[in-house]
Scaffold this motif. Structure first.
Motif, PDB file in Angstrom:
ATOM      1  N   MET A   1       0.840  -1.184   0.000  1.00 39.77           N
ATOM      2  CA  MET A   1       0.000   0.000   0.000  1.00 39.77           C
ATOM      3  C   MET A   1       0.881   1.241   0.000  1.00 39.77           C
ATOM      4  SD  MET A   1      -3.506  -0.515   2.085  1.00 39.77           S
ATOM      5  CE  MET A   1      -2.893  -0.744   3.718  1.00 39.77           C
ATOM      6  N   LEU A   2       0.411   2.218  -0.736  1.00 40.60           N
ATOM      7  CA  LEU A   2       1.144   3.475  -0.829  1.00 40.60           C
ATOM      8  C   LEU A   2       0.966   4.322   0.422  1.00 40.60           C
ATOM      9  CD1 LEU A   2       0.153   4.533  -4.457  1.00 40.60           C
ATOM     10  CD2 LEU A   2       2.420   3.853  -3.686  1.00 40.60           C
ATOM     11  N   ASP A   3       2.018   5.014   0.823  1.00 39.23           N
ATOM     12  CA  ASP A   3       1.886   6.003   1.886  1.00 39.23           C
ATOM     13  C   ASP A   3       1.589   7.353   1.231  1.00 39.23           C
ATOM     14  OD1 ASP A   3       4.311   6.862   0.829  1.00 39.23           O
ATOM     15  OD2 ASP A   3       5.472   6.412   2.618  1.00 39.23           O
ATOM     16  N   ASP A   4       1.389   8.389   2.051  1.00 39.78           N
ATOM     17  CA  ASP A   4       1.056   9.712   1.506  1.00 39.78           C
ATOM     18  C   ASP A   4       2.135  10.237   0.570  1.00 39.78           C
ATOM     19  OD1 ASP A   4      -1.362   9.740   2.801  1.00 39.78           O
ATOM     20  OD2 ASP A   4      -0.712  11.047   4.437  1.00 39.78           O
ATOM     21  N   GLY A   5       3.394   9.957   0.886  1.00 39.07           N
ATOM     22  CA  GLY A   5       4.486  10.399   0.019  1.00 39.07           C
ATOM     23  C   GLY A   5       4.410   9.761  -1.361  1.00 39.07           C
ATOM     24  N   GLY A   6       4.071   8.479  -1.400  1.00 35.90           N
ATOM     25  CA  GLY A   6       3.931   7.781  -2.672  1.00 35.90           C
ATOM     26  C   GLY A   6       2.753   8.299  -3.477  1.00 35.90           C
ATOM     27  N   ILE A   7       1.663   8.597  -2.776  1.00 36.27           N
ATOM     28  CA  ILE A   7       0.479   9.151  -3.450  1.00 36.27           C
ATOM     29  C   ILE A   7       0.808  10.514  -4.042  1.00 36.27           C
ATOM     30  CG2 ILE A   7      -1.840  10.084  -3.040  1.00 36.27           C
ATOM     31  CD1 ILE A   7      -2.194   7.719  -1.013  1.00 36.27           C
ATOM     32  N   HIS A   8       1.467  11.374  -3.265  1.00 37.44           N
ATOM     33  CA  HIS A   8       1.828  12.701  -3.769  1.00 37.44           C
ATOM     34  C   HIS A   8       2.804  12.602  -4.941  1.00 37.44           C
ATOM     35  CE1 HIS A   8       0.528  14.199   0.367  1.00 37.44           C
ATOM     36  NE2 HIS A   8      -0.351  14.637  -0.500  1.00 37.44           N
ATOM     37  N   ALA A   9       3.702  11.638  -4.895  1.00 38.46           N
ATOM     38  CA  ALA A   9       4.647  11.452  -5.996  1.00 38.46           C
ATOM     39  C   ALA A   9       3.910  11.082  -7.283  1.00 38.46           C
ATOM     40  CB  ALA A   9       5.671  10.378  -5.638  1.00 38.46           C
ATOM     41  N   ILE A  10       2.903  10.236  -7.191  1.00 36.55           N
ATOM     42  CA  ILE A  10       2.115   9.859  -8.365  1.00 36.55           C
ATOM     43  C   ILE A  10       1.351  11.059  -8.909  1.00 36.55           C
ATOM     44  CG2 ILE A  10       0.104   8.500  -9.113  1.00 36.55           C
ATOM     45  CD1 ILE A  10       1.178   6.260  -7.236  1.00 36.55           C
ATOM     46  N   VAL A  11       0.729  11.841  -8.021  1.00 33.28           N
ATOM     47  CA  VAL A  11      -0.008  13.036  -8.460  1.00 33.28           C
ATOM     48  C   VAL A  11       0.940  14.004  -9.157  1.00 33.28           C
ATOM     49  CG1 VAL A  11      -1.326  15.049  -7.678  1.00 33.28           C
ATOM     50  CG2 VAL A  11      -1.856  12.768  -6.764  1.00 33.28           C
ATOM     51  N   ASN A  12       2.115  14.205  -8.595  1.00 34.04           N
ATOM     52  CA  ASN A  12       3.108  15.086  -9.232  1.00 34.04           C
ATOM     53  C   ASN A  12       3.598  14.529 -10.557  1.00 34.04           C
ATOM     54  OD1 ASN A  12       3.421  17.431  -7.669  1.00 34.04           O
ATOM     55  ND2 ASN A  12       4.573  16.301  -6.133  1.00 34.04           N
ATOM     56  N   ALA A  13       3.833  13.233 -10.610  1.00 33.41           N
ATOM     57  CA  ALA A  13       4.364  12.623 -11.837  1.00 33.41           C
ATOM     58  C   ALA A  13       3.405  12.795 -13.007  1.00 33.41           C
ATOM     59  CB  ALA A  13       4.653  11.144 -11.599  1.00 33.41           C
ATOM     60  N   TYR A  14       2.120  12.616 -12.766  1.00 35.17           N
ATOM     61  CA  TYR A  14       1.144  12.677 -13.857  1.00 35.17           C
ATOM     62  C   TYR A  14       0.457  14.032 -13.992  1.00 35.17           C
ATOM     63  CZ  TYR A  14       1.677   7.659 -14.262  1.00 35.17           C
ATOM     64  OH  TYR A  14       2.181   6.395 -14.442  1.00 35.17           O
ATOM     65  N   GLY A  15       0.636  14.914 -13.010  1.00 36.47           N
ATOM     66  CA  GLY A  15      -0.080  16.186 -13.055  1.00 36.47           C
ATOM     67  C   GLY A  15       0.763  17.425 -12.905  1.00 36.47           C
ATOM     68  N   ALA A  16       2.079  17.307 -12.994  1.00 36.12           N
ATOM     69  CA  ALA A  16       2.949  18.475 -12.786  1.00 36.12           C
ATOM     70  C   ALA A  16       2.620  19.624 -13.732  1.00 36.12           C
ATOM     71  CB  ALA A  16       4.421  18.071 -12.921  1.00 36.12           C
ATOM     72  N   ASP A  17       2.359  19.307 -14.995  1.00 35.14           N
ATOM     73  CA  ASP A  17       2.052  20.368 -15.960  1.00 35.14           C
ATOM     74  C   ASP A  17       0.742  21.067 -15.624  1.00 35.14           C
ATOM     75  OD1 ASP A  17       0.759  17.910 -16.717  1.00 35.14           O
ATOM     76  OD2 ASP A  17       0.293  18.809 -18.667  1.00 35.14           O
ATOM     77  N   ILE A  18      -0.211  20.330 -15.082  1.00 39.86           N
ATOM     78  CA  ILE A  18      -1.486  20.938 -14.682  1.00 39.86           C
ATOM     79  C   ILE A  18      -1.279  21.818 -13.455  1.00 39.86           C
ATOM     80  CG2 ILE A  18      -3.789  20.438 -13.764  1.00 39.86           C
ATOM     81  CD1 ILE A  18      -3.694  17.820 -15.452  1.00 39.86           C
ATOM     82  N   LEU A  19      -0.603  21.275 -12.454  1.00 37.91           N
ATOM     83  CA  LEU A  19      -0.398  22.010 -11.207  1.00 37.91           C
ATOM     84  C   LEU A  19       0.394  23.292 -11.396  1.00 37.91           C
ATOM     85  CD1 LEU A  19       0.326  18.947  -8.924  1.00 37.91           C
ATOM     86  CD2 LEU A  19      -1.731  20.395  -8.893  1.00 37.91           C
ATOM     87  N   SER A  20       1.288  23.319 -12.389  1.00 36.32           N
ATOM     88  CA  SER A  20       2.114  24.513 -12.616  1.00 36.32           C
ATOM     89  C   SER A  20       1.545  25.442 -13.685  1.00 36.32           C
ATOM     90  CB  SER A  20       3.533  24.096 -13.009  1.00 36.32           C
ATOM     91  OG  SER A  20       3.523  23.404 -14.251  1.00 36.32           O
ATOM     92  N   HIS A  21       0.424  25.075 -14.282  1.00 39.89           N
ATOM     93  CA  HIS A  21      -0.164  25.897 -15.343  1.00 39.89           C
ATOM     94  C   HIS A  21      -0.630  27.242 -14.780  1.00 39.89           C
ATOM     95  CE1 HIS A  21      -2.836  27.092 -18.629  1.00 39.89           C
ATOM     96  NE2 HIS A  21      -2.139  26.248 -19.374  1.00 39.89           N
ATOM     97  N   GLU A  22      -0.455  28.284 -15.554  1.00 44.09           N
ATOM     98  CA  GLU A  22      -0.801  29.642 -15.094  1.00 44.09           C
ATOM     99  C   GLU A  22      -2.276  29.780 -14.722  1.00 44.09           C
ATOM    100  OE1 GLU A  22      -1.565  32.047 -19.210  1.00 44.09           O
ATOM    101  OE2 GLU A  22       0.513  31.563 -18.731  1.00 44.09           O
ATOM    102  N   GLN A  23      -3.174  29.041 -15.365  1.00 41.61           N
ATOM    103  CA  GLN A  23      -4.603  29.133 -15.045  1.00 41.61           C
ATOM    104  C   GLN A  23      -4.921  28.588 -13.645  1.00 41.61           C
ATOM    105  OE1 GLN A  23      -6.154  31.169 -16.769  1.00 41.61           O
ATOM    106  NE2 GLN A  23      -7.190  30.226 -18.502  1.00 41.61           N
ATOM    107  N   MET A  24      -4.031  27.774 -13.108  1.00 39.31           N
ATOM    108  CA  MET A  24      -4.270  27.243 -11.764  1.00 39.31           C
ATOM    109  C   MET A  24      -4.235  28.340 -10.703  1.00 39.31           C
ATOM    110  SD  MET A  24      -5.190  24.220 -12.088  1.00 39.31           S
ATOM    111  CE  MET A  24      -4.975  23.059 -10.764  1.00 39.31           C
ATOM    112  N   GLN A  25      -3.682  29.501 -11.046  1.00 39.46           N
ATOM    113  CA  GLN A  25      -3.716  30.623 -10.105  1.00 39.46           C
ATOM    114  C   GLN A  25      -5.160  31.011  -9.794  1.00 39.46           C
ATOM    115  OE1 GLN A  25      -1.039  31.791  -8.397  1.00 39.46           O
ATOM    116  NE2 GLN A  25      -2.605  32.820  -7.191  1.00 39.46           N
TER     117      GLN A  25
END
Length: 161
Positions: A1-25
């Protein structure tokens, strides 16, 4: 089972471009439920979606990239629905999935799973249920996060990936 760090790593791996997009402001500046911003809510839904897939051992049944991206973009409507306007926020709960999908399509390349998951994440308020397991998971995670954020907004702080 994944811990919170593993879950956050997956979210970052597949969503970094979304999270850093200017519209996310816009999401960072817009409240969603209680004191929780749309940005924090979207991250919470993405993390809980991954956690659900992990806990139910659905790794061979879901497209993880699509799951994360759908969760991060499910509320990509890019306005604060609490603000008074000329009536375009009227019936927000019913209309925002379509606005979110349109905005997401303008800023990102969407596969069918992501597109359908965004469009149907408010089922049964929207009449058509999710077509894919990823959409069902996002729908459940969104509902659980919204309940938690609404009932205990002062205690909730989304973990940032």
């Amino acid at each position: 089972m994944l811990d919170d760090g593993g879950i956050h790593a997956i979210v970052n791996a597949y969503g970094a471009d979304i999270l850093s997009h200017e519209q996310m402001q816009i999401e960072r500046d817009s409240l969603q439920h209680g004191a929780v911003t749309t940005y924090e809510h979207s991250i919470a839904v993405a993390c809980l979606s991954v956690k659900i897939a992990d806990r139910l051992h659905l790794w061979h049944h879901v497209n993880l990239r699509s799951l994360v991206r759908a969760a991060l973009l499910h509320d990509y409507f890019l306005y604060d629905w609490h603000e008074k306007d000329n009536g375009s926020h009227r019936l927000h709960g019913f209309r925002h999935p379509y606005t979110a999908e349109r905005n997401a399509r303008a800023d990102f390349e969407l596969d069918d799973i992501v597109s359908n998951s965004i469009r149907t994440h408010m089922f049964p308020l929207t009449p058509i249920p999710p077509k894919y397991l990823e959409g069902v998971i996002v729908n459940i995670a969104d509902t659980l996060c919204a309940i938690r954020e609404t009932l205990s907004p002062s205690r909730f702080h989304a973990a940032k990936p």
